[in-house]
Design an enzyme around this catalytic site. Structure first.
Site, PDB file in Angstrom:
ATOM      1  N   GLY A 100       0.834  -1.193   0.000  1.00 37.97           N
ATOM      2  CA  GLY A 100       0.000   0.000   0.000  1.00 37.97           C
ATOM      3  C   GLY A 100       0.867   1.241   0.000  1.00 37.97           C
ATOM      4  O   GLY A 100       0.496   2.277   0.552  1.00 37.97           O
ATOM      5  N   GLY A 101       2.022   1.129  -0.665  1.00 40.96           N
ATOM      6  CA  GLY A 101       2.982   2.223  -0.671  1.00 40.96           C
ATOM      7  C   GLY A 101       2.549   3.444  -1.458  1.00 40.96           C
ATOM      8  O   GLY A 101       3.194   4.491  -1.367  1.00 40.96           O
ATOM      9  N   ARG A 102       1.465   3.336  -2.247  1.00 39.51           N
ATOM     10  CA  ARG A 102       0.947   4.495  -2.979  1.00 39.51           C
ATOM     11  C   ARG A 102      -0.333   5.018  -2.344  1.00 39.51           C
ATOM     12  O   ARG A 102      -1.053   5.820  -2.943  1.00 39.51           O
ATOM     13  CB  ARG A 102       0.689   4.125  -4.443  1.00 39.51           C
ATOM     14  N   PHE A 130      -2.528   6.900   0.901  1.00 36.21           N
ATOM     15  CA  PHE A 130      -2.434   8.207   1.564  1.00 36.21           C
ATOM     16  C   PHE A 130      -1.293   8.239   2.589  1.00 36.21           C
ATOM     17  O   PHE A 130      -0.485   9.176   2.612  1.00 36.21           O
ATOM     18  CB  PHE A 130      -3.782   8.503   2.229  1.00 36.21           C
ATOM     19  N   LYS A 160     -11.382  -4.042   9.768  1.00 38.45           N
ATOM     20  CA  LYS A 160     -10.065  -3.623  10.243  1.00 38.45           C
ATOM     21  C   LYS A 160      -9.740  -4.281  11.585  1.00 38.45           C
ATOM     22  O   LYS A 160      -8.591  -4.681  11.838  1.00 38.45           O
ATOM     23  CB  LYS A 160     -10.024  -2.100  10.383  1.00 38.45           C
TER      24      LYS A 160
END
Length: 583
Positions: free
Chosen positions: A21-23, A25, A175
């Site tokens: 999820g490096g791109r 927010f 989550k």
């Protein structure tokens, strides 16, 4: 660039980390911090897009230079496929799992299966891949909402808070399941894990909190404060969340017993009133701050009604701002104690709340209320309500564009209504006394001098007694309506048009129903309706239009069903008359 470009240039002497999820927010500032770290990380960026697609401000940044030099590389990863995860993390020592967000998941927030597969099953796959690849440390980015039931206040809550028995929000529930899996996986096959729970992350690039506030402000919902406006809340600037992940990784190396298998709340350590934060953001972007307080139950009822309408239309909840969980969050206190994060992972904010708000406002400057783009759009794309009301003075009043002016008119009409309809007098006696008061005022204004005890008395000029264009238009409108009614009665008397006949029958039935009601009640309902219905319709034009369309289709189907069940001779007689193509 190719998916694995730069992978073969990694320096085996440096530790390799992967940001899944490096791109996202929070993933973007985390990648930037890792590249600037003194540890000289080899950084692999994993996300769902086919290629990295750098933003304009990233073209000549440290990230682009690192990609060119081979210190950073990009991998397309679908977390539902464990083999893709293994290919991205093999040979690495640390995994930062931020959660992969794609256009598909963002547009399908109510798709439980898709969200479950990405959030829960995806986390399971990440844990299994970490064990297969002998990864040493896994840090998962969760949310403080995992301990919030959507209804009750949390004041300085700490990590001892349990998960609620029932979640108001589906994503918070998922989550919570995902972070429980990460915590349970600690010390399995040498894998050390911990979880961070940031509260209300915001900042440049925010695709959730700030856009939601702006959307509510544009629709007029944020003219109102839900509840008493005293509820406190914690917010966390995005760079502080990324910094907390770096601190957690270092703590997993040195203070394992205090960090491994634990969850930590992350905030800016600066609790504020929720509505003060909202006001600062909105005012910084040219919007008015919320001013009028309305009861929580009223907003809750509106949210329930909106949800019911969307369920009927099978459209889901088209307005996320009116979800029940958000309505409760607007009025609940939600603050957390971060002493555990301070003591055990060495976390402290690197950006203050004031600086974070300023940076956020600057990053959203293209969405300022007075920008030429918005003015152009508003002038050239009038809403349906504007077209119905004529985009004139009446539209401005009924759509509450000037709150003070509209409220003054509404209050005046309410007083007028009370004088004529709620008093014990008859309508004629009320009108007579009203005209007597006007006559007394005009006579006094005429005989009083222009100046009295040093005060200037404003005189009414003769031109103010002339018939205005507004009155002339009203008279012409009444005359036109009368002529139209007479023409309709002539057509009904002549016969031959079943459509007009049925319309007249329905109108007469409605008129009969209204006559049975007290006249004062009808006028009161009409007054409230005029000042609320148009405003509400403007906020939910699409939903109301879909409901009307669905009702129209149902009525046409019912009409065709009745025609089929009528005797053949009656049906053939009625079918001889046109019905404007409705059958």
């Amino acid at each position: 660039m190719a998916i694995d470009e730069g992978f073969g240039h990694e320096n085996p002497k440096n530790d390799t980390c992967v940001v899944i999820g490096g791109r996202s927010f929070i993933g973007k500032p985390l990648v930037s911090m890792l590249l600037k770290s003194s540890k000289n990380w080899i950084v692999r960026i994993a996300d769902s897009d086919p290629c990295i697609n750098l933003d304009l401000n990233e073209k000549n940044s440290l990230l682009s230079e690192s990609i060119s030099s081979g210190r950073a590389s990009y991998f397309q990863v679908d977390v539902r496929d464990k083999s893709q995860i293994i290919r991205a993390i093999e040979g690495s020592s640390v995994i930062f799992h931020m959660g992969v967000t794609t256009t598909a998941t963002n547009s399908s927030s109510n798709n439980f299966y898709l969200q479950y597969m990405i959030t829960v099953q995806g986390t399971k796959n990440v844990i299994r891949a970490c064990r297969d690849c002998k990864v040493k440390r896994l840090i998962y980015n969760s949310t403080a909402d995992v301990v919030f039931d959507g209804k009750h206040d949390i004041n300085k809550g700490d990590e001892s808070l349990p998960y609620p028995s029932r979640f108001e929000d589906m994503l918070s529930d998922l989550k919570a399941q995902a972070e429980a899996l990460v915590l349970f996986a600690n010390d399995g096959d040498g894998l050390l894990t911990c979880v961070l729970r940031p509260c209300n992350a915001f900042g440049p690039g925010d695709g959730k909190l700030v856009p939601l506030l702006l959307s509510a402000a544009k629709s007029g919902l944020f003219k109102f404060i839900v509840g008493n406006g005293e509820n406190m809340c914690d917010f966390t600037y995005v760079d502080n969340v990324a910094h907390a992940h770096v601190c957690a990784e270092e703590a997993l190396c040195s203070r394992t017993d205090y960090v491994a298998g634990k969850a930590f709340f992350i905030t800016n350590l600066d609790s504020v009133k929720f509505w003060d934060f909202v006001s600062l953001i909105l005012e910084g972007l040219g919007y008015s701050r919320p001013r009028y307080k309305i009861p929580v139950r009223l907003v809750w009822f509106r949210a329930v009604l909106s949800k019911w309408i969307h369920e009927i239309l099978e459209q889901g909840n088209a307005n996320p701002f009116l979800s029940l969980s958000i309505v409760h969050q607007l009025s609940c206190t939600l603050t957390f104690n971060c002493s555990q994060a301070q003591n055990h992972i060495g976390y402290a904010p690197i950006v203050s709340l004031e600086e974070g708000i300023t940076s956020t406002i600057e990053s959203f400057s293209h969405m300022v209320e007075d920008s030429p783009q918005l003015r152009f759009r508003d002038c050239n794309e009038p809403s349906k309500v504007d077209k119905i009301l004529g985009r004139g003075r009446v539209a401005d009043l009924l759509l509450w564009r000037d709150d003070k002016k509209t409220f003054a008119y509404f209050l005046g009409l309410v007083l007028f209504y009370c004088w004529f309809f709620l008093s014990a007098r008859t309508f004629v006696s009320s009108a007579a006394k009203f005209l007597l008061m006007i006559a007394a005022f005009l006579f006094s204004n005429c005989i009083l001098p222009a100046s009295l005890f040093g005060f200037t008395i404003k005189k009414l000029s003769p031109s103010q007694f002339e018939m205005s264009e507004t009155v002339e238009d009203a008279v012409m409108c009444l005359a036109s309506g009368w002529n139209h009614c007479m023409q309709t009665l002539r057509l009904v008397a002549q016969g031959g048009d079943w459509n007009i006949f049925l319309k007249v029958v329905v109108l007469l039935y409605l008129f009969k129903s209204l006559v049975l009601l007290p006249f004062s009640a009808v006028i009161g309902v009409a007054l409230v309706f005029a000042f609320t219905a148009f405003f509400m319709y403007k906020q939910h034009e699409d939903e109301v239009d879909r409901l009307i369309k669905l009702s129209s289709i149902g009525l046409k189907s019912l009409k065709r069903l009745l025609m089929r069940n009528l005797p053949e001779n009656v049906g053939s007689f009625l079918s001889e008359y046109p019905d404007d193509g409705s059958s």
